[in-house]
Design a protein around this motif. Structure first.
Motif, PDB file in Angstrom:
ATOM      1  N   ARG A  10       0.841  -1.197   0.000  1.00 22.42           N
ATOM      2  CA  ARG A  10       0.000   0.000   0.000  1.00 22.42           C
ATOM      3  C   ARG A  10       0.869   1.236   0.000  1.00 22.42           C
ATOM      4  O   ARG A  10       1.900   1.295   0.654  1.00 22.42           O
ATOM      5  CB  ARG A  10      -0.909   0.008   1.220  1.00 22.42           C
ATOM      6  CG  ARG A  10      -1.853  -1.194   1.218  1.00 22.42           C
ATOM      7  CD  ARG A  10      -2.771  -1.172   2.378  1.00 22.42           C
ATOM      8  NE  ARG A  10      -3.705  -0.054   2.212  1.00 22.42           N
ATOM      9  CZ  ARG A  10      -4.528   0.339   3.164  1.00 22.42           C
ATOM     10  NH1 ARG A  10      -4.530  -0.250   4.331  1.00 22.42           N
ATOM     11  NH2 ARG A  10      -5.341   1.345   2.949  1.00 22.42           N
ATOM     12  N   ARG A  11       0.449   2.221  -0.718  1.00 25.87           N
ATOM     13  CA  ARG A  11       1.164   3.489  -0.755  1.00 25.87           C
ATOM     14  C   ARG A  11       0.703   4.366   0.403  1.00 25.87           C
ATOM     15  O   ARG A  11      -0.313   4.102   1.029  1.00 25.87           O
ATOM     16  CB  ARG A  11       0.926   4.186  -2.088  1.00 25.87           C
ATOM     17  CG  ARG A  11       1.465   3.390  -3.249  1.00 25.87           C
ATOM     18  CD  ARG A  11       1.250   4.117  -4.540  1.00 25.87           C
ATOM     19  NE  ARG A  11       1.647   3.287  -5.667  1.00 25.87           N
ATOM     20  CZ  ARG A  11       2.741   3.465  -6.371  1.00 25.87           C
ATOM     21  NH1 ARG A  11       3.553   4.451  -6.085  1.00 25.87           N
ATOM     22  NH2 ARG A  11       3.030   2.664  -7.366  1.00 25.87           N
ATOM     23  N   GLU A  12       1.457   5.471   0.625  1.00 27.52           N
ATOM     24  CA  GLU A  12       1.103   6.368   1.729  1.00 27.52           C
ATOM     25  C   GLU A  12      -0.223   7.067   1.493  1.00 27.52           C
ATOM     26  O   GLU A  12      -0.963   7.351   2.422  1.00 27.52           O
ATOM     27  CB  GLU A  12       2.178   7.451   1.892  1.00 27.52           C
ATOM     28  CG  GLU A  12       3.512   6.957   2.330  1.00 27.52           C
ATOM     29  CD  GLU A  12       4.504   8.096   2.468  1.00 27.52           C
ATOM     30  OE1 GLU A  12       4.119   9.151   3.000  1.00 27.52           O
ATOM     31  OE2 GLU A  12       5.653   7.929   2.034  1.00 27.52           O
ATOM     32  N   TYR A  13      -0.518   7.370   0.224  1.00 34.96           N
ATOM     33  CA  TYR A  13      -1.673   8.190  -0.115  1.00 34.96           C
ATOM     34  C   TYR A  13      -2.588   7.391  -1.046  1.00 34.96           C
ATOM     35  O   TYR A  13      -2.145   6.836  -2.053  1.00 34.96           O
ATOM     36  CB  TYR A  13      -1.204   9.475  -0.808  1.00 34.96           C
ATOM     37  CG  TYR A  13      -2.279  10.504  -1.030  1.00 34.96           C
ATOM     38  CD1 TYR A  13      -2.734  11.297   0.005  1.00 34.96           C
ATOM     39  CD2 TYR A  13      -2.818  10.692  -2.298  1.00 34.96           C
ATOM     40  CE1 TYR A  13      -3.711  12.255  -0.202  1.00 34.96           C
ATOM     41  CE2 TYR A  13      -3.800  11.650  -2.513  1.00 34.96           C
ATOM     42  CZ  TYR A  13      -4.236  12.423  -1.469  1.00 34.96           C
ATOM     43  OH  TYR A  13      -5.198  13.372  -1.675  1.00 34.96           O
ATOM     44  N   ASP A  14      -3.867   7.354  -0.721  1.00 33.45           N
ATOM     45  CA  ASP A  14      -4.842   6.654  -1.539  1.00 33.45           C
ATOM     46  C   ASP A  14      -5.490   7.660  -2.486  1.00 33.45           C
ATOM     47  O   ASP A  14      -6.198   8.572  -2.043  1.00 33.45           O
ATOM     48  CB  ASP A  14      -5.893   6.005  -0.640  1.00 33.45           C
ATOM     49  CG  ASP A  14      -6.874   5.144  -1.410  1.00 33.45           C
ATOM     50  OD1 ASP A  14      -6.656   4.935  -2.629  1.00 33.45           O
ATOM     51  OD2 ASP A  14      -7.854   4.680  -0.800  1.00 33.45           O
ATOM     52  N   ILE A  15      -5.259   7.495  -3.780  1.00 38.30           N
ATOM     53  CA  ILE A  15      -5.768   8.485  -4.730  1.00 38.30           C
ATOM     54  C   ILE A  15      -7.271   8.340  -4.974  1.00 38.30           C
ATOM     55  O   ILE A  15      -7.904   9.269  -5.467  1.00 38.30           O
ATOM     56  CB  ILE A  15      -5.002   8.424  -6.072  1.00 38.30           C
ATOM     57  CG1 ILE A  15      -5.104   7.053  -6.718  1.00 38.30           C
ATOM     58  CG2 ILE A  15      -3.561   8.804  -5.867  1.00 38.30           C
ATOM     59  CD1 ILE A  15      -4.564   7.010  -8.124  1.00 38.30           C
ATOM     60  N   THR A  18      -8.595  10.029  -1.775  1.00 41.42           N
ATOM     61  CA  THR A  18      -7.829  11.265  -1.585  1.00 41.42           C
ATOM     62  C   THR A  18      -7.493  11.515  -0.118  1.00 41.42           C
ATOM     63  O   THR A  18      -7.667  12.594   0.417  1.00 41.42           O
ATOM     64  CB  THR A  18      -8.557  12.496  -2.171  1.00 41.42           C
ATOM     65  OG1 THR A  18      -9.779  12.697  -1.469  1.00 41.42           O
ATOM     66  CG2 THR A  18      -8.788  12.360  -3.654  1.00 41.42           C
ATOM     67  N   LYS A  19      -7.027  10.442   0.515  1.00 33.27           N
ATOM     68  CA  LYS A  19      -6.642  10.539   1.920  1.00 33.27           C
ATOM     69  C   LYS A  19      -5.362   9.762   2.151  1.00 33.27           C
ATOM     70  O   LYS A  19      -5.042   8.818   1.432  1.00 33.27           O
ATOM     71  CB  LYS A  19      -7.743   9.979   2.832  1.00 33.27           C
ATOM     72  CG  LYS A  19      -8.990  10.807   2.860  1.00 33.27           C
ATOM     73  CD  LYS A  19      -9.957  10.290   3.877  1.00 33.27           C
ATOM     74  CE  LYS A  19     -11.175  11.197   3.902  1.00 33.27           C
ATOM     75  NZ  LYS A  19     -12.109  10.792   4.926  1.00 33.27           N
ATOM     76  N   TYR A  20      -4.618  10.189   3.183  1.00 31.67           N
ATOM     77  CA  TYR A  20      -3.464   9.430   3.623  1.00 31.67           C
ATOM     78  C   TYR A  20      -3.969   8.215   4.394  1.00 31.67           C
ATOM     79  O   TYR A  20      -4.990   8.282   5.086  1.00 31.67           O
ATOM     80  CB  TYR A  20      -2.572  10.268   4.531  1.00 31.67           C
ATOM     81  CG  TYR A  20      -1.766  11.316   3.785  1.00 31.67           C
ATOM     82  CD1 TYR A  20      -0.621  10.948   3.111  1.00 31.67           C
ATOM     83  CD2 TYR A  20      -2.147  12.641   3.767  1.00 31.67           C
ATOM     84  CE1 TYR A  20       0.133  11.886   2.416  1.00 31.67           C
ATOM     85  CE2 TYR A  20      -1.414  13.590   3.085  1.00 31.67           C
ATOM     86  CZ  TYR A  20      -0.276  13.201   2.409  1.00 31.67           C
ATOM     87  OH  TYR A  20       0.461  14.124   1.728  1.00 31.67           O
ATOM     88  N   ASN A  21      -3.234   7.120   4.279  1.00 28.72           N
ATOM     89  CA  ASN A  21      -3.639   5.907   4.980  1.00 28.72           C
ATOM     90  C   ASN A  21      -3.373   6.001   6.477  1.00 28.72           C
ATOM     91  O   ASN A  21      -4.135   5.448   7.275  1.00 28.72           O
ATOM     92  CB  ASN A  21      -2.911   4.690   4.395  1.00 28.72           C
ATOM     93  CG  ASN A  21      -3.373   4.404   2.976  1.00 28.72           C
ATOM     94  OD1 ASN A  21      -4.545   4.591   2.658  1.00 28.72           O
ATOM     95  ND2 ASN A  21      -2.456   3.955   2.136  1.00 28.72           N
TER      96      ASN A  21
END
Length: 124
Positions: A10-15, A18-21
């Protein structure tokens, strides 16, 4: 170590959302502050003059401007006499003060008197 499947990375930011995890609120606030400071810095790099106060924001720049302006005002109009025709450049009013008879420019006075004398001498 074992390799994890690509779907687990998982990346830091969910596009999509549009939120940070992790810790979204604090990180979003930090990003907004950084963007604000970056925009302010970019704005003030190009705008260094206050049109209300009619003055530069930077004191050193204002001082340099005032020095340039005083120098330019001291030489303003210095070439105006050269643009005039020779009859105006070498007239008696340009050579000396007509009221006090104080000599302003001795070379112009000499040329003016030589022209006057040559005109009188040619009539004799």
């Amino acid at each position: 170590g074992e390799l994890l499947p690509a779907s687990w990375k998982r990346r830091e930011y969910d596009i999509v959302s549009t939120k940070y995890n992790d810790n979204h609120t604090a990180r979003h606030h930090k990003d907004r502050e950084n963007a604000k400071h970056k925009a302010q810095k970019k704005f003030w790099e190009t705008r260094d003059f206050d049109f209300i106060k009619i003055k530069y924001h930077d004191d050193n720049k204002e001082q340099d401007f005032q020095q340039q302006r005083s120098h330019l005002s001291s030489i303003a109009g210095a070439g105006a006499m050269a643009k005039l025709p020779p009859a105006m450049q070498y007239c008696e009013g340009a050579a000396y003060n007509l009221v006090s008879h104080e000599i302003k420019d001795a070379s112009k006075l000499q040329v003016s008197t030589a022209v006057t004398n040559s005109g009188v001498a040619s009539k004799k």
